[in-house]
Design a protein around this motif. Structure first.
Motif, mmCIF file in Angstrom:
data_model
loop_
_atom_site.group_PDB
_atom_site.id
_atom_site.type_symbol
_atom_site.label_atom_id
_atom_site.label_comp_id
_atom_site.label_asym_id
_atom_site.label_seq_id
_atom_site.Cartn_x
_atom_site.Cartn_y
_atom_site.Cartn_z
ATOM 1 N N VAL A 88 -2.462 -8.964 1.026
ATOM 2 C CA VAL A 88 -2.021 -7.984 2.022
ATOM 3 C C VAL A 88 -2.865 -8.110 3.290
ATOM 4 C CG1 VAL A 88 -1.583 -5.548 2.460
ATOM 5 C CG2 VAL A 88 -1.361 -6.450 0.140
ATOM 6 N N ASP A 89 -2.218 -8.231 4.443
ATOM 7 C CA ASP A 89 -2.931 -8.323 5.718
ATOM 8 C C ASP A 89 -3.249 -6.951 6.302
ATOM 9 O OD1 ASP A 89 -2.714 -11.241 6.000
ATOM 10 O OD2 ASP A 89 -0.572 -10.848 6.201
ATOM 11 N N LEU A 90 -2.298 -6.029 6.169
ATOM 12 C CA LEU A 90 -2.431 -4.704 6.777
ATOM 13 C C LEU A 90 -1.934 -3.633 5.818
ATOM 14 C CD1 LEU A 90 -2.828 -2.752 9.239
ATOM 15 C CD2 LEU A 90 -0.472 -3.329 9.905
ATOM 16 N N VAL A 91 -2.744 -2.582 5.656
ATOM 17 C CA VAL A 91 -2.338 -1.420 4.861
ATOM 18 C C VAL A 91 -2.198 -0.222 5.796
ATOM 19 C CG1 VAL A 91 -3.151 0.320 3.222
ATOM 20 C CG2 VAL A 91 -3.243 -2.075 2.603
ATOM 21 N N LEU A 92 -1.062 0.449 5.714
ATOM 22 C CA LEU A 92 -0.863 1.722 6.395
ATOM 23 C C LEU A 92 -0.890 2.805 5.329
ATOM 24 C CD1 LEU A 92 2.016 0.825 8.899
ATOM 25 C CD2 LEU A 92 -0.455 0.766 9.273
ATOM 26 N N LYS A 93 -1.937 3.624 5.376
ATOM 27 C CA LYS A 93 -2.105 4.677 4.368
ATOM 28 C C LYS A 93 -1.627 5.998 4.954
ATOM 29 C CE LYS A 93 -5.431 7.166 3.922
ATOM 30 N NZ LYS A 93 -5.683 8.597 4.345
ATOM 31 N N PHE A 94 -0.689 6.656 4.265
ATOM 32 C CA PHE A 94 -0.110 7.902 4.745
ATOM 33 C C PHE A 94 -0.639 9.071 3.909
ATOM 34 C CE2 PHE A 94 2.938 4.563 5.723
ATOM 35 C CZ PHE A 94 3.164 4.785 7.075
ATOM 36 N N GLY A 95 -1.288 10.033 4.575
ATOM 37 C CA GLY A 95 -1.838 11.182 3.875
ATOM 38 C C GLY A 95 -3.236 11.499 4.359
ATOM 39 N N THR A 96 -3.707 12.684 4.035
ATOM 40 C CA THR A 96 -5.018 13.137 4.504
ATOM 41 C C THR A 96 -6.153 12.762 3.553
ATOM 42 O OG1 THR A 96 -4.620 15.300 3.471
ATOM 43 C CG2 THR A 96 -3.995 15.054 5.781
ATOM 44 N N VAL A 97 -5.830 12.255 2.377
ATOM 45 C CA VAL A 97 -6.851 11.846 1.413
ATOM 46 C C VAL A 97 -7.427 10.485 1.824
ATOM 47 C CG1 VAL A 97 -7.321 11.267 -0.999
ATOM 48 C CG2 VAL A 97 -5.710 13.094 -0.436
ATOM 49 N N ASP A 98 -8.736 10.405 1.942
ATOM 50 C CA ASP A 98 -9.384 9.161 2.363
ATOM 51 C C ASP A 98 -9.601 8.235 1.172
ATOM 52 O OD1 ASP A 98 -9.525 9.892 5.054
ATOM 53 O OD2 ASP A 98 -11.374 11.009 4.728
ATOM 54 N N SER A 99 -8.519 7.757 0.614
ATOM 55 C CA SER A 99 -8.585 6.865 -0.539
ATOM 56 C C SER A 99 -7.273 6.099 -0.649
ATOM 57 C CB SER A 99 -8.831 7.657 -1.825
ATOM 58 O OG SER A 99 -8.688 6.835 -2.968
ATOM 59 N N LEU A 100 -7.351 4.880 -1.186
ATOM 60 C CA LEU A 100 -6.144 4.098 -1.456
ATOM 61 C C LEU A 100 -5.662 4.305 -2.882
ATOM 62 C CD1 LEU A 100 -6.928 0.707 0.342
ATOM 63 C CD2 LEU A 100 -5.658 2.671 1.186
ATOM 64 N N VAL A 101 -6.333 5.172 -3.615
ATOM 65 C CA VAL A 101 -5.974 5.582 -4.988
ATOM 66 C C VAL A 101 -5.542 4.415 -5.869
ATOM 67 C CG1 VAL A 101 -5.471 8.012 -4.482
ATOM 68 C CG2 VAL A 101 -3.690 6.318 -4.147
ATOM 69 N N GLY A 102 -6.323 3.339 -5.844
ATOM 70 C CA GLY A 102 -6.093 2.237 -6.773
ATOM 71 C C GLY A 102 -5.167 1.146 -6.293
ATOM 72 N N PHE A 103 -4.865 1.092 -5.007
ATOM 73 C CA PHE A 103 -3.928 0.091 -4.498
ATOM 74 C C PHE A 103 -4.537 -1.312 -4.533
ATOM 75 C CE2 PHE A 103 -2.417 -2.372 -0.768
ATOM 76 C CZ PHE A 103 -1.093 -2.531 -1.137
ATOM 77 N N LEU A 104 -4.000 -2.200 -5.317
ATOM 78 C CA LEU A 104 -4.298 -3.639 -5.351
ATOM 79 C C LEU A 104 -5.738 -3.996 -4.953
ATOM 80 C CD1 LEU A 104 -1.020 -4.995 -3.685
ATOM 81 C CD2 LEU A 104 -1.500 -4.701 -6.116
ATOM 82 N N PRO A 105 -6.716 -3.678 -5.793
ATOM 83 C CA PRO A 105 -8.121 -3.924 -5.412
ATOM 84 C C PRO A 105 -8.441 -5.395 -5.173
ATOM 85 C CG PRO A 105 -7.933 -3.407 -7.756
ATOM 86 C CD PRO A 105 -6.600 -3.136 -7.150
ATOM 87 N N TRP A 106 -7.760 -6.310 -5.846
ATOM 88 C CA TRP A 106 -8.057 -7.734 -5.688
ATOM 89 C C TRP A 106 -7.433 -8.303 -4.417
ATOM 90 C CZ3 TRP A 106 -11.268 -11.132 -8.004
ATOM 91 C CH2 TRP A 106 -11.063 -12.511 -7.736
ATOM 92 N N GLN A 107 -6.251 -7.846 -4.076
ATOM 93 C CA GLN A 107 -5.484 -8.439 -2.978
ATOM 94 C C GLN A 107 -5.812 -7.854 -1.607
ATOM 95 O OE1 GLN A 107 -4.330 -7.334 -5.875
ATOM 96 N NE2 GLN A 107 -2.627 -8.540 -6.657
ATOM 97 N N ILE A 108 -6.807 -6.963 -1.492
ATOM 98 C CA ILE A 108 -7.121 -6.358 -0.193
ATOM 99 C C ILE A 108 -8.564 -6.645 0.220
ATOM 100 C CG2 ILE A 108 -5.399 -4.540 -0.412
ATOM 101 C CD1 ILE A 108 -7.666 -2.637 -1.202
ATOM 102 N N ARG A 109 -9.090 -7.774 -0.216
ATOM 103 C CA ARG A 109 -10.480 -8.123 0.129
ATOM 104 C C ARG A 109 -10.668 -8.290 1.626
ATOM 105 N NH1 ARG A 109 -10.256 -13.339 -3.324
ATOM 106 N NH2 ARG A 109 -8.107 -13.056 -2.630
ATOM 107 N N LEU A 110 -9.663 -8.795 2.313
ATOM 108 C CA LEU A 110 -9.760 -9.050 3.753
ATOM 109 C C LEU A 110 -8.704 -8.255 4.526
ATOM 110 C CD1 LEU A 110 -10.186 -12.943 3.576
ATOM 111 C CD2 LEU A 110 -11.986 -11.222 3.842
#
Length: 251
Positions: free
Chosen positions: A196-218
């Motif tokens: 994944v190149d870009l993540v758009l996180k929607f919501g007021t919680v400052d967490s990705l709640v487990g979204f693809l930890p391996w594929q978001i290194r960069l």
């Protein structure tokens, strides 16, 4: 009337007024959002050319209680139209997965409404593990859409590690052969797609709640308050921010 009764009355009155104001704001904002949707269709191609760089894979992470499939579908179609080839929609509880039919119907609807005569040029496919892809027939641009949950994050990574250990135990692999690319081949959630190149996180919680930890290194991560009534201009600003980011890769 007791003091407690007065306080309860005031609290109920405050909540009623707040609910009315939120509803009024939503009603006033909706025509503006629709205006942005209509105007954006004619600017999609020119806007994509002006971006410094374009993400190949975009993750849309929803950390909100209420899901609006029409708004999420619009984001998918806009991303596809500007040239994004892979789109992953994520919620930790798997609500999008369970309601994939409703979401897919909205994507079909939004593709036709937002792109008009150009819609036939885009082939949007809903990719699910161990299932045949649901596809919209297009002529030119192919876009893969994945619906992910927490089971596709750490759990998928754990299963990949187990498969590697079994391969080592069966002497089909050697411990020294383990490399990042070797593990990536065993991951099922994003098989065939780039990181994944870009993540758009929607919501007021400052967490990705487990979204693809391996594929978001960069991965670049941008936070937005909500996906409700989101307009094209909001997405375009996010893409411009990504285009202006200089990735040093640890240097």
């Amino acid at each position: 009337m007791s003091l407690q009764s007065v306080l309860l009355y005031l609290v109920h009155a405050f909540l009623a007024v707040r609910t009315w104001l939120v509803s009024l704001y939503s009603c006033l904002k909706k025509p503006i959002a629709l205006k942005h949707r209509k105007r954006s269709v004619h600017r999609l191609k020119s806007d994509s050319k002006e971006l410094g760089k374009l993400p190949l894979h975009v993750g849309l992470v929803v950390v909100e209680e209420e899901f609006r499939y029409g708004d999420l579908a619009s984001l998918v179609v806009w991303c596809a139209a500007v040239g994004v080839s892979y789109i992953s929609l994520y919620d930790s509880q798997g609500i999008l997965k369970r309601n994939n039919t409703s979401l897919w119907q909205e994507i079909v609807k939004q593709q036709q409404e937002l792109l008009g005569e150009e819609s036939s040029k885009y082939s949007i496919e809903l990719v699910r593990p161990n299932h045949t892809a649901t596809q919209l027939t297009g002529q030119k641009y192919r876009v893969e859409v994945r619906l992910l949950s927490s089971a596709d994050g750490r759990t998928d990574l754990l299963h990949a590690a187990r498969r590697w250990c079994h391969a080592v135990g069966d002497r089909r692999r050697r411990v020294g052969d383990l490399e990042p690319t070797s593990l990536e081949e065993l991951l099922q959630a994003t098989k065939g797609a780039p990181d994944v190149d870009l993540v758009l996180k929607f919501g007021t919680v400052d967490s990705l709640v487990g979204f693809l930890p391996w594929q978001i290194r960069l991965t670049e991560i941008l936070s937005l308050p909500t996906h409700h009534s989101v307009d094209y201009q909001t997405l375009l600003l996010a893409l411009r921010s990504f285009g202006n980011i200089e990735q040093r890769f640890g240097k």
